[in-house]
Write an enzyme that holds these catalytic residues in place. Structure first.
Site, PDB file in Angstrom:
ATOM      1  N   GLY A  36       0.791  -1.223   0.000  1.00 49.29           N
ATOM      2  CA  GLY A  36       0.000   0.000   0.000  1.00 49.29           C
ATOM      3  C   GLY A  36       0.823   1.273   0.000  1.00 49.29           C
ATOM      4  CB  CYS A 245     -26.115  -9.694 -17.281  1.00 47.93           C
ATOM      5  SG  CYS A 245     -25.559  -9.534 -18.999  1.00 47.93           S
ATOM      6  CB  CYS A 248     -24.808 -13.791 -19.625  1.00 48.66           C
ATOM      7  SG  CYS A 248     -24.214 -12.931 -18.158  1.00 48.66           S
ATOM      8  CB  CYS A 270     -21.583  -8.670 -18.142  1.00 53.59           C
ATOM      9  SG  CYS A 270     -22.360  -9.961 -17.211  1.00 53.59           S
ATOM     10  CB  CYS A 276     -20.966 -11.143 -20.680  1.00 52.61           C
ATOM     11  SG  CYS A 276     -22.715 -10.926 -21.039  1.00 52.61           S
TER      12      CYS A 276
END
Lengths: 303, 370, 258
Positions: A36, A245, A248, A270, A276
């Protein structure tokens, strides 16, 4: 020199010279050692503009080897122009195999998304970062923010979240949502939607972040704690979508809104195109999926 | 039926083919040769070399053509090439006192050793468009005073004899000049690093900042001590050889700005300096750089930092036009994932707002009825 | 009162080049005690305050502080991290200009809550309740909690700054001309409030002021400074009633006659 000769300018293999790659690898190693923490590095000019992924490209160029398989996504999609451009760049200068499939990639360079399919050990996710400093919009001075990180003075970050709740009744940060890494450094996860934040937590993959213009590299090693900042009584929550979605039928994935006409008609699909397509190939259907849809699901725009 | 249409490789390739076509333009017009650009658009080439930080006229000319005359794009091309070049070493400091001067003027002295040399300048031209130039008229051979045998002393050296001007900045003996192309920028920075950043900084940005100091945003009372343009020798120390190896010469512009300073507790009243140095011929850039350099020394000289031009993080972080143009133009890239997140948030907040409104409304009606 | 001081200052001097900021200042401050440092501008009182609050490093001398755990720590040997932690927990610093001590673009509630969040409080409701409580203690209406200090009057801003400092229950507060720049009537109200808070909370404070009336109202003890040196110190009542140094006599007579 002949002004019209074609060898007037030549480029090194994989674009970056080996000295530069070593310098960047050192920065990456330092970043991994201090999860970080933003490691300053002598960012190079790249053949694409600053702000277009030069940090990510430098990181990828420094770690990529001949056996690697590269995937590049932008907004979750393989086929957005900048993803296509960066993929083509590496195909040309590093001659590596490229893929659009998350599972097959060893290195995934991304802008603004983390793939839906969970990453595995050995994969490296390279983020393109525009502004690496999570405190930048609270304190514009680098000299001051560096001190705040060093002394772990992060009260100001919560002041921002407090203000959100006081003004809007909720934390109104929807992307680039700040996280604390391994209980020490507050980090900007790059402008991914906060939906993707939980995927960073204890991910088996190595996550590297490159900010070219701002000249910073940082890292989240595998299996590292990544916690989104919040309040005990206003806890962090991700976006949810009211519908699956349309192509899909996937739920609990990040969706893009697609405008269908000029009377407000729209659908949600998606954002992760690979995910997808995989689902549709496996026989999943959303309510707007074409009956005889091909797995690729894309069409080149007409000239 | 929805079919996802997104930019593909073919579209990009076609866009670039169209770009190549537009760059070439009308095929009936002869294509520009690089030597034409080097010779006839020399100051444009100079700017690309200076802000591209690479002294190579031919490459700069190629970049200008490739960029269709877009200077920042050309600078970008040169930078992206320069950065891939291996570094063999660093030349010795250039001695501008030994410059083969083509132009040298001072605004602080009427006459001085070596004299005022106007050189090839736009100054005192009347800015009248010249139709003869369009017609390609022949140009006279210029008349030039023979070059002085002895070098021209710099005005700063003349002033220094009387102790009227500060010495060249003092650096510790073991100080190694930094290199902004090899090491990450860190604030606060030493003056050598700052000057490097300013020298490749955007001419327009530095011009505006320099101008702002003249208009009262950190006024520093500048005089042009001297501007000189000409060729200087470059020499490289090679460990195997007992002498410095000459590499050739480059053309540069140097500006020494002399600024009023009232002195402080530690230092008697004396003039201070702002310094500008750029590749090629660009007085405007060198002068603007000198004004900014002086403004940025506020902290060192114990002056209050009150204006943008004095703020090191502000000036240096924003002076690089390759960085600036990249980040501004990246807004063209798709941001729909983040936009979707914001859209969702605004919709939710609006829904909550409307729900509150609807709760309040019955009461309003009742009040109105009463 | 305990039998140990809170702050021990010994032979503190600060020079700017050859110019004297303050020279050879020595004193102890006891828990709950308010010390006024009085002098005209240029007397060195602000330099002294800056050194004591560790915003400025002295040229020589020492200052030790008794931490909450009873340990004595020398201020100028502490790391910056420790000093900054002290500054946002056990100490407060009230600037003359509230804009220097407040975040002008975040709400009053966040201004008060910031210190709590800085020391790790992560409960929004509790932070907000504490902010409401503190706003009422400095006589700011609860319904101003989400307003930014930009919309506040000078007196309100100063009261907000005080609340922001006191919310972590500090034991020592530095105040630099806390009533400077305010109207006379506003000054009186603020002084009243300050006196109440200092007494209720048992705060120790060092108040820098050029105004003897402020010293008289707030402090038990005072130091008079001139040209960087302390020319007289003692109980406030004694110094004001019976000034001994000629400069103090001049100061007292010129002001009390008005």
């Amino acid at each position: 020199m002949n002004a019209q000769s074609t060898d007037i300018a030549t480029y090194n293999f994989a674009y970056l010279d080996e000295q530069t790659k070593r310098m960047i690898r050192r920065a990456i190693l330092k970043g991994i050692a201090i999860p970080g923490y933003q490691v300053p590095f002598a960012s190079r000019e790249m053949p694409m503009p600053y702000g277009w992924g030069t940090g990510g490209v430098q990181v990828t160029a420094s770690i990529i080897g001949p056996d690697d398989v590269l995937k590049v996504i932008d907004q979750g999609a393989n086929d957005t122009t900048n993803a296509v451009s960066i993929r083509a760049f590496f195909k040309k200068v590093a001659k590596v195999d490229v893929t659009t499939e998350t599972a097959k990639a060893t290195i995934i360079q991304t802008r603004h998304r983390i793939p839906e399919q969970p990453l595995t050990a050995g994969q490296v996710l390279v983020f393109q970062v525009p502004i690496p400093e999570p405190l930048r919009f609270l304190e514009p001075r680098e000299t001051e923010t560096r001190k705040m990180h060093a002394l772990e003075e992060y009260g100001l970050m919560h002041v921002k979240l407090y203000e959100d709740i006081a003004k809007h009744g909720r934390i109104a940060t929807s992307y680039a949502y700040p996280v604390k890494v391994e209980g020490r450094y507050v980090m900007d996860p790059s402008p991914t939607p906060k939906f993707d934040n939980p995927k960073m937590h204890r991910s088996p993959a190595l996550q590297l972040f490159g900010a070219g213009r701002e000249k910073r590299i940082y890292a989240v090693p595998p299996f590292t704690d990544v916690v989104s900042l919040d309040f005990e009584d206003h806890s962090f929550e991700v976006q949810t979508f009211d519908q699956p979605c349309a192509l899909c039928g996937a739920e609990n994935v990040y969706l893009d809104e697609v405008i269908l006409d000029d009377h407000g008609g729209h659908m949600f699909v998606c954002s992760d195109t690979d995910h997808c397509e995989k689902r549709r190939a496996d026989g999943h259907h959303g309510h707007l999926a074409p009956e005889t849809h091909s797995a690729s699901g894309k069409m080149e725009p007409a000239e | 039926m929805y079919v996802a249409v997104k930019g593909g490789e073919a579209a990009i390739a076609n866009a670039h083919r169209l770009l190549a076509d537009r760059r070439r333009g009308d095929r009936a017009v002869p294509a520009l040769r690089l030597d034409q650009i080097v010779e006839q658009l020399a100051l444009g080439v100079d700017r690309v070399m200076s802000e591209g930080s690479l002294y190579d006229r031919e490459l700069a000319a190629l970049a200008v053509v490739q960029a269709r005359g877009d200077m920042i794009e050309a600078i970008f091309l040169v930078r992206a090439y320069r950065t891939t070049l291996p570094r063999f070493g660093y030349t010795n400091p250039v001695d501008t006192g030994a410059m083969q001067v083509e132009r040298r003027i001072s605004a602080t002295y009427k006459d001085l050793p070596g004299g005022q040399v106007l050189g090839p300048t736009f100054d005192y031209t009347h800015r009248l468009l010249d139709p003869e130039l369009a017609a390609g008229a022949d140009v006279e051979t210029p008349a030039q005073r023979p070059v002085e045998a002895e070098a021209m002393p710099r005005v700063s050296t003349i002033l220094a004899h009387e102790g009227l001007i500060e010495a060249d900045g003092e650096m510790p003996l073991d100080h190694v000049p930094g290199d902004i192309t090899r090491e990450p920028l860190q604030f606060p920075m030493a003056r050598d690093i700052r000057l490097q950043a300013l020298s490749r900084g955007d001419e327009g940005f530095l011009l505006a900042l320099g101008y702002s100091t003249q208009r009262g945003y950190a006024r520093n009372h500048p005089f042009v001590g001297e501007i000189r343009i000409g060729e200087v020798e470059l020499e490289l120390d090679v460990p195997e050889l007992p002498f410095a190896v000459p590499l050739g010469s480059i053309r540069i512009t140097e500006c020494q700005m002399v600024n009023q300073f009232k002195g402080s507790a530690k230092v008697p009243p004396q003039f201070t300096r702002g310094y500008g140095l750029v590749f090629g011929q660009s007085e405007r850039k060198a002068m603007a750089m000198a004004l900014c350099d002086r403004a940025l020394r506020a902290g060192e000289l114990g002056e209050d930092v009150v204006a943008a031009a004095q703020d090191e993080e502000f000036v240096i972080s924003h002076s690089d036009n390759v960085q600036a143009t990249g980040f501004v133009e990246h807004l063209k890239l798709p941001h729909y994932v983040d936009f979707q997140a914001e859209l969702d948030l605004v919709r939710r907040m609006r829904a909550e707002y409307e729900a509150r409104e609807n709760e309040d409304r019955p009461e309003e009606k009742r009040e109105a009825a009463e | 009162m305990t039998d140990e001081p809170l702050l021990r200052v010994s032979a503190l001097s600060k020079f700017y080049g050859s110019r004297v900021g303050c020279e050879n200042v020595t004193f102890d401050l006891w828990p709950g005690e308010v010390l006024a440092v009085v002098g005209e501008s240029g007397s060195g009182k602000t330099t002294l305050l800056s050194c004591l609050s560790t915003r400025l490093l002295p040229s020589s001398g020492t200052a030790s502080y008794r931490m909450r755990d009873g340990q004595w720590r020398e201020l100028y040997r502490m790391s910056e991290a420790e000093r900054r932690f002290l500054m946002r927990t056990d100490w407060g610093l009230v600037h003359q200009n509230p804009a220097d001590g407040l975040r002008m673009t975040v709400s009053a509630g966040a201004n008060v809550g910031e210190r709590l969040m800085a020391v790790g409080d992560r409960h929004y409701g509790r932070i907000r309740a504490t902010a409401v409580d503190w706003l009422s203690r400095v006589e700011i209406d609860e319904d101003r909690i989400d307003d930014e200090p930009r919309a506040f009057s000078g007196g309100m801003r100063q009261r907000l700054q005080i609340a922001r400092n006191l919310v972590t229950g500090p034991r020592l507060v530095f105040m630099d001309e806390p009533t400077g720049g305010l109207d006379v009537s506003v000054q009186a109200r603020l002084l009243d409030l300050l006196r109440g808070l200092v007494t209720d909370l048992g705060l120790a404070a060092i108040v820098v002021t050029h105004d003897l009336a402020v010293a008289r109202l707030l402090s038990q003890r005072m130091m008079v400074m001139k040209d960087g040196r302390v020319v007289e110190s003692g109980l406030t009542d004694r110094v004001l009633e019976d000034p001994r140094a000629p400069y103090t006599q001049l100061l007292v007579s010129s002001i009390l006659q008005v």
